[in-house]
Design a protein around this motif. Structure first.
Motif, PDB file in Angstrom:
ATOM      1  N   UNK A   1      -7.336   2.566   5.212  1.00 54.05           N
ATOM      2  CA  UNK A   1      -6.200   2.131   4.399  1.00 54.05           C
ATOM      3  C   UNK A   1      -6.553   0.889   3.577  1.00 54.05           C
ATOM      4  N   UNK A   2      -7.209  -0.077   4.204  1.00 57.88           N
ATOM      5  CA  UNK A   2      -7.553  -1.306   3.495  1.00 57.88           C
ATOM      6  C   UNK A   2      -8.658  -1.088   2.465  1.00 57.88           C
ATOM      7  N   UNK A   3      -9.451  -0.049   2.623  1.00 53.77           N
ATOM      8  CA  UNK A   3     -10.422   0.314   1.590  1.00 53.77           C
ATOM      9  C   UNK A   3      -9.682   0.641   0.297  1.00 53.77           C
ATOM     10  N   UNK A   4      -8.634   1.413   0.414  1.00 54.85           N
ATOM     11  CA  UNK A   4      -7.823   1.777  -0.751  1.00 54.85           C
ATOM     12  C   UNK A   4      -7.165   0.531  -1.338  1.00 54.85           C
ATOM     13  N   UNK A   5      -6.640  -0.324  -0.493  1.00 51.77           N
ATOM     14  CA  UNK A   5      -5.987  -1.556  -0.947  1.00 51.77           C
ATOM     15  C   UNK A   5      -6.947  -2.414  -1.759  1.00 51.77           C
ATOM     16  N   UNK A   6      -8.133  -2.670  -1.215  1.00 55.17           N
ATOM     17  CA  UNK A   6      -9.126  -3.499  -1.906  1.00 55.17           C
ATOM     18  C   UNK A   6      -9.532  -2.871  -3.240  1.00 55.17           C
ATOM     19  N   UNK A   7      -9.847  -1.564  -3.204  1.00 56.32           N
ATOM     20  CA  UNK A   7     -10.344  -0.883  -4.397  1.00 56.32           C
ATOM     21  C   UNK A   7      -9.280  -0.778  -5.485  1.00 56.32           C
ATOM     22  N   UNK A   8      -8.065  -0.503  -5.082  1.00 59.55           N
ATOM     23  CA  UNK A   8      -6.998  -0.335  -6.079  1.00 59.55           C
ATOM     24  C   UNK A   8      -6.565  -1.681  -6.657  1.00 59.55           C
ATOM     25  N   UNK A   9      -6.183  -2.596  -5.779  1.00 61.03           N
ATOM     26  CA  UNK A   9      -5.604  -3.839  -6.283  1.00 61.03           C
ATOM     27  C   UNK A   9      -6.627  -4.778  -6.918  1.00 61.03           C
TER      28      UNK A   9
ATOM     29  N   UNK B   1      -6.485  -2.072 -10.787  1.00 56.51           N
ATOM     30  CA  UNK B   1      -5.403  -2.839 -11.426  1.00 56.51           C
ATOM     31  C   UNK B   1      -5.954  -3.754 -12.526  1.00 56.51           C
ATOM     32  N   UNK B   2      -7.172  -4.225 -12.356  1.00 56.25           N
ATOM     33  CA  UNK B   2      -7.780  -5.121 -13.345  1.00 56.25           C
ATOM     34  C   UNK B   2      -8.754  -4.373 -14.261  1.00 56.25           C
ATOM     35  N   UNK B   3      -8.510  -3.077 -14.402  1.00 53.13           N
ATOM     36  CA  UNK B   3      -9.316  -2.256 -15.298  1.00 53.13           C
ATOM     37  C   UNK B   3     -10.787  -2.256 -14.910  1.00 53.13           C
ATOM     38  N   UNK B   4     -11.027  -2.300 -13.614  1.00 58.61           N
ATOM     39  CA  UNK B   4     -12.374  -2.252 -13.063  1.00 58.61           C
ATOM     40  C   UNK B   4     -12.383  -1.113 -12.049  1.00 58.61           C
ATOM     41  N   UNK B   5     -12.393   0.133 -12.545  1.00 57.23           N
ATOM     42  CA  UNK B   5     -12.267   1.301 -11.665  1.00 57.23           C
ATOM     43  C   UNK B   5     -13.322   1.330 -10.567  1.00 57.23           C
ATOM     44  N   UNK B   6     -12.879   1.786  -9.422  1.00 58.74           N
ATOM     45  CA  UNK B   6     -13.747   1.965  -8.269  1.00 58.74           C
ATOM     46  C   UNK B   6     -14.480   3.294  -8.426  1.00 58.74           C
ATOM     47  N   UNK B   7     -15.724   3.353  -7.963  1.00 55.26           N
ATOM     48  CA  UNK B   7     -16.556   4.548  -8.154  1.00 55.26           C
ATOM     49  C   UNK B   7     -16.014   5.781  -7.433  1.00 55.26           C
ATOM     50  N   UNK B   8     -15.447   5.607  -6.257  1.00 59.11           N
ATOM     51  CA  UNK B   8     -14.938   6.742  -5.482  1.00 59.11           C
ATOM     52  C   UNK B   8     -13.494   7.037  -5.879  1.00 59.11           C
ATOM     53  N   UNK B   9     -13.090   8.302  -5.778  1.00 61.75           N
ATOM     54  CA  UNK B   9     -11.698   8.630  -6.105  1.00 61.75           C
ATOM     55  C   UNK B   9     -10.726   7.979  -5.117  1.00 61.75           C
ATOM     56  N   UNK B  10      -9.602   7.568  -5.646  1.00 60.97           N
ATOM     57  CA  UNK B  10      -8.544   6.971  -4.826  1.00 60.97           C
ATOM     58  C   UNK B  10      -7.317   7.871  -4.873  1.00 60.97           C
ATOM     59  N   UNK B  11      -6.542   7.918  -3.794  1.00 61.88           N
ATOM     60  CA  UNK B  11      -5.310   8.708  -3.838  1.00 61.88           C
ATOM     61  C   UNK B  11      -4.376   8.144  -4.905  1.00 61.88           C
ATOM     62  N   UNK B  12      -3.638   9.016  -5.533  1.00 66.56           N
ATOM     63  CA  UNK B  12      -2.728   8.630  -6.603  1.00 66.56           C
ATOM     64  C   UNK B  12      -1.341   8.355  -6.018  1.00 66.56           C
ATOM     65  N   UNK B  13      -0.899   7.100  -6.099  1.00 64.74           N
ATOM     66  CA  UNK B  13       0.408   6.712  -5.563  1.00 64.74           C
ATOM     67  C   UNK B  13       1.547   7.461  -6.253  1.00 64.74           C
ATOM     68  N   UNK B  14       1.333   7.898  -7.494  1.00 67.75           N
ATOM     69  CA  UNK B  14       2.406   8.568  -8.230  1.00 67.75           C
ATOM     70  C   UNK B  14       2.448  10.073  -7.960  1.00 67.75           C
ATOM     71  N   UNK B  15       1.491  10.581  -7.217  1.00 71.64           N
ATOM     72  CA  UNK B  15       1.471  11.997  -6.861  1.00 71.64           C
ATOM     73  C   UNK B  15       2.682  12.280  -5.967  1.00 71.64           C
TER      74      UNK B  15
END
Length: 185
Positions: free
Chosen positions: A50-58, A62-76
């Motif tokens: 869970x915290x992997x997603x938190x670190x990578x997303x936020x 969020x700062x236009x620095x996409x993470x290399x691995x796919x992240x779940x989409x909160x809007x899905x």
């Protein structure tokens, strides 16, 4: 006033809590790092996932620095946070730990690259216009919250705590139990 001192202070605190979280899985069996220890299924590897997603997303997306691995989409419409708080039998401990460390490194690179007042938008927040400062506080708060969970889970598993070695926990707990019973009557 938020400045570079505040940024470094928050970053140091975040680094410390990350290490604390990683230490919670050391020396435990595969079963113990995965098994549900609460009614809702909370477990140690799930918290790190869970915290992997938190670190990578936020501190990435969020700062236009996409993470290399796919992240779940909160809007899905099918997104459920609970689906990312546990680890399947096909996800190895090594993979979860490596993913967490990589997300933290990615987040560190964002923190290092941007000024504390760098602007971003978190669309799902009530006040979506934020600065790096706000997001660092959020990630630190989220990490500390789950570090507390991890402390309790690890203590449940084998009695390991972060407290002073040599404390007589049996006597301490008995005193608390007596006080609770006395307050009830």
């Amino acid at each position: 006033m938020i400045d570079e001192f505040a940024k470094e202070y928050l970053h140091d605190s975040l680094r410390w809590v990350r290490e604390s979280l990683l230490s919670k899985v050391e020396g435990l069996s595969e079963y113990d790092v995965r098994r549900p220890l609460t009614h809702t299924g909370t477990n140690l590897l799930g918290l790190l996932k869970h915290l992997t997603i938190t670190e990578a997303r936020y501190l990435g997306e969020i700062f236009d620095r996409p993470y290399a691995d796919p992240l779940p989409d909160f809007t899905d419409p099918g997104y459920a946070n609970r689906d990312h708080l546990w680890v399947t039998e096909h996800e190895s401990r090594a993979h979860i730990l490596t993913s967490y460390r990589r997300a933290c490194e990615h987040a560190d690179a964002t923190i290092d690259a941007l000024p504390i007042d760098a602007r971003a938008t978190v669309p799902w927040w009530p006040r979506p216009d934020v600065m790096l400062f706000n997001v660092m506080v959020h990630v630190l708060t989220e990490s500390n919250r789950h570090a507390g969970h991890a402390d309790i889970l690890r203590e449940q598993l084998d009695g390991t705590t972060n407290n002073t070695p040599g404390t007589d926990w049996t006597t301490h707990r008995a005193a608390i139990e007596r006080a609770a019973r006395a307050a009830e009557s």
